[in-house]
Each structure stands twice: as C-alpha cells, then as structure tokens.
Design a protein around this motif. Structure first.
Motif, PDB file in Angstrom:
ATOM      1  N   ILE A   1       0.853  -1.177   0.000  1.00 19.96           N
ATOM      2  CA  ILE A   1       0.000   0.000   0.000  1.00 19.96           C
ATOM      3  C   ILE A   1       0.898   1.240   0.000  1.00 19.96           C
ATOM      4  O   ILE A   1       1.816   1.345   0.803  1.00 19.96           O
ATOM      5  N   CYS A   2       0.613   2.174  -0.888  1.00 14.93           N
ATOM      6  CA  CYS A   2       1.373   3.414  -0.976  1.00 14.93           C
ATOM      7  C   CYS A   2       1.148   4.258   0.276  1.00 14.93           C
ATOM      8  O   CYS A   2       0.007   4.553   0.633  1.00 14.93           O
ATOM      9  N   VAL A   3       2.219   4.637   0.930  1.00 18.81           N
ATOM     10  CA  VAL A   3       2.135   5.434   2.151  1.00 18.81           C
ATOM     11  C   VAL A   3       1.565   6.826   1.858  1.00 18.81           C
ATOM     12  O   VAL A   3       0.945   7.436   2.721  1.00 18.81           O
ATOM     13  N   HIS A   4       1.720   7.325   0.654  1.00 19.71           N
ATOM     14  CA  HIS A   4       1.262   8.667   0.306  1.00 19.71           C
ATOM     15  C   HIS A   4      -0.152   8.701  -0.247  1.00 19.71           C
ATOM     16  O   HIS A   4      -0.909   9.620   0.043  1.00 19.71           O
ATOM     17  N   LYS A   5      -0.499   7.708  -1.044  1.00 18.96           N
ATOM     18  CA  LYS A   5      -1.804   7.701  -1.721  1.00 18.96           C
ATOM     19  C   LYS A   5      -2.845   6.819  -1.040  1.00 18.96           C
ATOM     20  O   LYS A   5      -4.036   7.008  -1.245  1.00 18.96           O
ATOM     21  N   GLY A   6      -2.404   5.815  -0.279  1.00 19.54           N
ATOM     22  CA  GLY A   6      -3.333   4.958   0.442  1.00 19.54           C
ATOM     23  C   GLY A   6      -3.970   3.863  -0.396  1.00 19.54           C
ATOM     24  O   GLY A   6      -5.008   3.327  -0.027  1.00 19.54           O
ATOM     25  N   TYR A   7      -3.379   3.518  -1.524  1.00 16.89           N
ATOM     26  CA  TYR A   7      -3.905   2.414  -2.330  1.00 16.89           C
ATOM     27  C   TYR A   7      -2.798   1.422  -2.652  1.00 16.89           C
ATOM     28  O   TYR A   7      -1.620   1.752  -2.588  1.00 16.89           O
ATOM     29  N   CYS A   8      -3.216   0.205  -2.990  1.00 18.07           N
ATOM     30  CA  CYS A   8      -2.278  -0.861  -3.307  1.00 18.07           C
ATOM     31  C   CYS A   8      -1.669  -0.648  -4.688  1.00 18.07           C
ATOM     32  O   CYS A   8      -2.386  -0.402  -5.661  1.00 18.07           O
ATOM     33  N   TYR A   9      -0.328  -0.763  -4.770  1.00 20.26           N
ATOM     34  CA  TYR A   9       0.365  -0.634  -6.048  1.00 20.26           C
ATOM     35  C   TYR A   9       0.005  -1.772  -7.007  1.00 20.26           C
ATOM     36  O   TYR A   9       0.014  -1.590  -8.212  1.00 20.26           O
ATOM     37  N   SER A  10      -0.313  -2.936  -6.466  1.00 12.34           N
ATOM     38  CA  SER A  10      -0.553  -4.112  -7.313  1.00 12.34           C
ATOM     39  C   SER A  10      -1.963  -4.186  -7.867  1.00 12.34           C
ATOM     40  O   SER A  10      -2.156  -4.441  -9.046  1.00 12.34           O
ATOM     41  N   CYS A  11      -2.972  -3.979  -7.002  1.00 12.29           N
ATOM     42  CA  CYS A  11      -4.352  -4.184  -7.444  1.00 12.29           C
ATOM     43  C   CYS A  11      -5.211  -2.920  -7.415  1.00 12.29           C
ATOM     44  O   CYS A  11      -6.349  -2.941  -7.890  1.00 12.29           O
ATOM     45  N   GLY A  12      -4.686  -1.843  -6.830  1.00 15.17           N
ATOM     46  CA  GLY A  12      -5.433  -0.585  -6.796  1.00 15.17           C
ATOM     47  C   GLY A  12      -6.432  -0.479  -5.655  1.00 15.17           C
ATOM     48  O   GLY A  12      -7.093   0.541  -5.516  1.00 15.17           O
ATOM     49  N   GLU A  13      -6.533  -1.524  -4.839  1.00 17.16           N
ATOM     50  CA  GLU A  13      -7.458  -1.517  -3.704  1.00 17.16           C
ATOM     51  C   GLU A  13      -7.137  -0.345  -2.781  1.00 17.16           C
ATOM     52  O   GLU A  13      -5.978  -0.074  -2.471  1.00 17.16           O
ATOM     53  N   ILE A  14      -8.184   0.364  -2.355  1.00 19.80           N
ATOM     54  CA  ILE A  14      -8.003   1.445  -1.392  1.00 19.80           C
ATOM     55  C   ILE A  14      -7.777   0.799  -0.035  1.00 19.80           C
ATOM     56  O   ILE A  14      -8.616   0.061   0.469  1.00 19.80           O
ATOM     57  N   GLY A  15      -6.611   1.059   0.557  1.00 18.80           N
ATOM     58  CA  GLY A  15      -6.260   0.396   1.805  1.00 18.80           C
ATOM     59  C   GLY A  15      -6.253   1.320   2.992  1.00 18.80           C
ATOM     60  O   GLY A  15      -6.845   1.059   4.015  1.00 18.80           O
ATOM     61  N   ARG A  16      -5.595   2.447   2.852  1.00 20.10           N
ATOM     62  CA  ARG A  16      -5.434   3.388   3.961  1.00 20.10           C
ATOM     63  C   ARG A  16      -5.340   4.789   3.359  1.00 20.10           C
ATOM     64  O   ARG A  16      -4.945   4.960   2.240  1.00 20.10           O
ATOM     65  N   ASN A  17      -5.688   5.757   4.174  1.00 21.68           N
ATOM     66  CA  ASN A  17      -5.424   7.140   3.806  1.00 21.68           C
ATOM     67  C   ASN A  17      -4.067   7.514   4.356  1.00 21.68           C
ATOM     68  O   ASN A  17      -3.722   7.120   5.474  1.00 21.68           O
ATOM     69  N   ALA A  18      -3.301   8.237   3.599  1.00 17.71           N
ATOM     70  CA  ALA A  18      -1.969   8.644   4.066  1.00 17.71           C
ATOM     71  C   ALA A  18      -2.100   9.338   5.406  1.00 17.71           C
ATOM     72  O   ALA A  18      -2.967  10.155   5.623  1.00 17.71           O
ATOM     73  N   GLY A  19      -1.254   8.926   6.334  1.00 18.48           N
ATOM     74  CA  GLY A  19      -1.263   9.530   7.658  1.00 18.48           C
ATOM     75  C   GLY A  19      -2.139   8.829   8.670  1.00 18.48           C
ATOM     76  O   GLY A  19      -2.077   9.131   9.847  1.00 18.48           O
ATOM     77  N   ASP A  20      -2.966   7.874   8.246  1.00 17.49           N
ATOM     78  CA  ASP A  20      -3.802   7.137   9.187  1.00 17.49           C
ATOM     79  C   ASP A  20      -2.938   6.291  10.098  1.00 17.49           C
ATOM     80  O   ASP A  20      -1.905   5.797   9.701  1.00 17.49           O
ATOM     81  N   ASP A  21      -3.374   6.118  11.312  1.00 17.43           N
ATOM     82  CA  ASP A  21      -2.704   5.224  12.243  1.00 17.43           C
ATOM     83  C   ASP A  21      -3.556   3.985  12.445  1.00 17.43           C
ATOM     84  O   ASP A  21      -4.750   4.012  12.241  1.00 17.43           O
ATOM     85  N   LEU A  22      -2.914   2.924  12.849  1.00 14.42           N
ATOM     86  CA  LEU A  22      -3.655   1.696  13.142  1.00 14.42           C
ATOM     87  C   LEU A  22      -4.550   1.888  14.346  1.00 14.42           C
ATOM     88  O   LEU A  22      -4.293   2.603  15.244  1.00 14.42           O
TER      89      LEU A  22
END
Length: 56
Positions: free
Chosen positions: A35-56
């Motif tokens: 998952i891209c730390v800046h964009k929040g989506y997966c480089y491989s499949c494009g799935e939206i994973g996280r928003n940049a800056g989100d914490d667990l």
C-alpha cells in the motif's frame, strides 16, 4: 505516525516488533501487495487500503 512516535515505539517495543507492525500496516489485505504510504492504495491491485497519515 510521526518519526518521533516511530522512534518511541521502537524504544518501547523493539525494532523487530515495529517492523512487523509496519509490514502489516502497509500490506494489502486483498492481494498482499504494498500500500502506498502517500496515496493509500495498493500498487498491485489498486485496492483502497489506507489514507496517508492514518494510524492503526
């Protein structure tokens, strides 16, 4: 998480635990890609994973 928070976590939990948590945080749950730390989506499949800056 800020760099200071990262360093505090490393001091508290150790580098191995920190790195494992980061691996989990930035791995796509759909395909296992990164998952891209800046964009929040997966480089491989494009799935939206996280928003940049989100914490667990």
């Amino acid at each position: 998480m800020s760099m200071i928070e990262n360093l505090e976590t490393i001091q508290k939990s150790g580098l191995t635990v920190f790195l494992e948590n980061e691996r989990i945080k930035w791995t796509c749950s759909k395909c296992g890609g990164t998952i891209c730390v800046h964009k929040g989506y997966c480089y491989s499949c494009g799935e939206i994973g996280r928003n940049a800056g989100d914490d667990l």
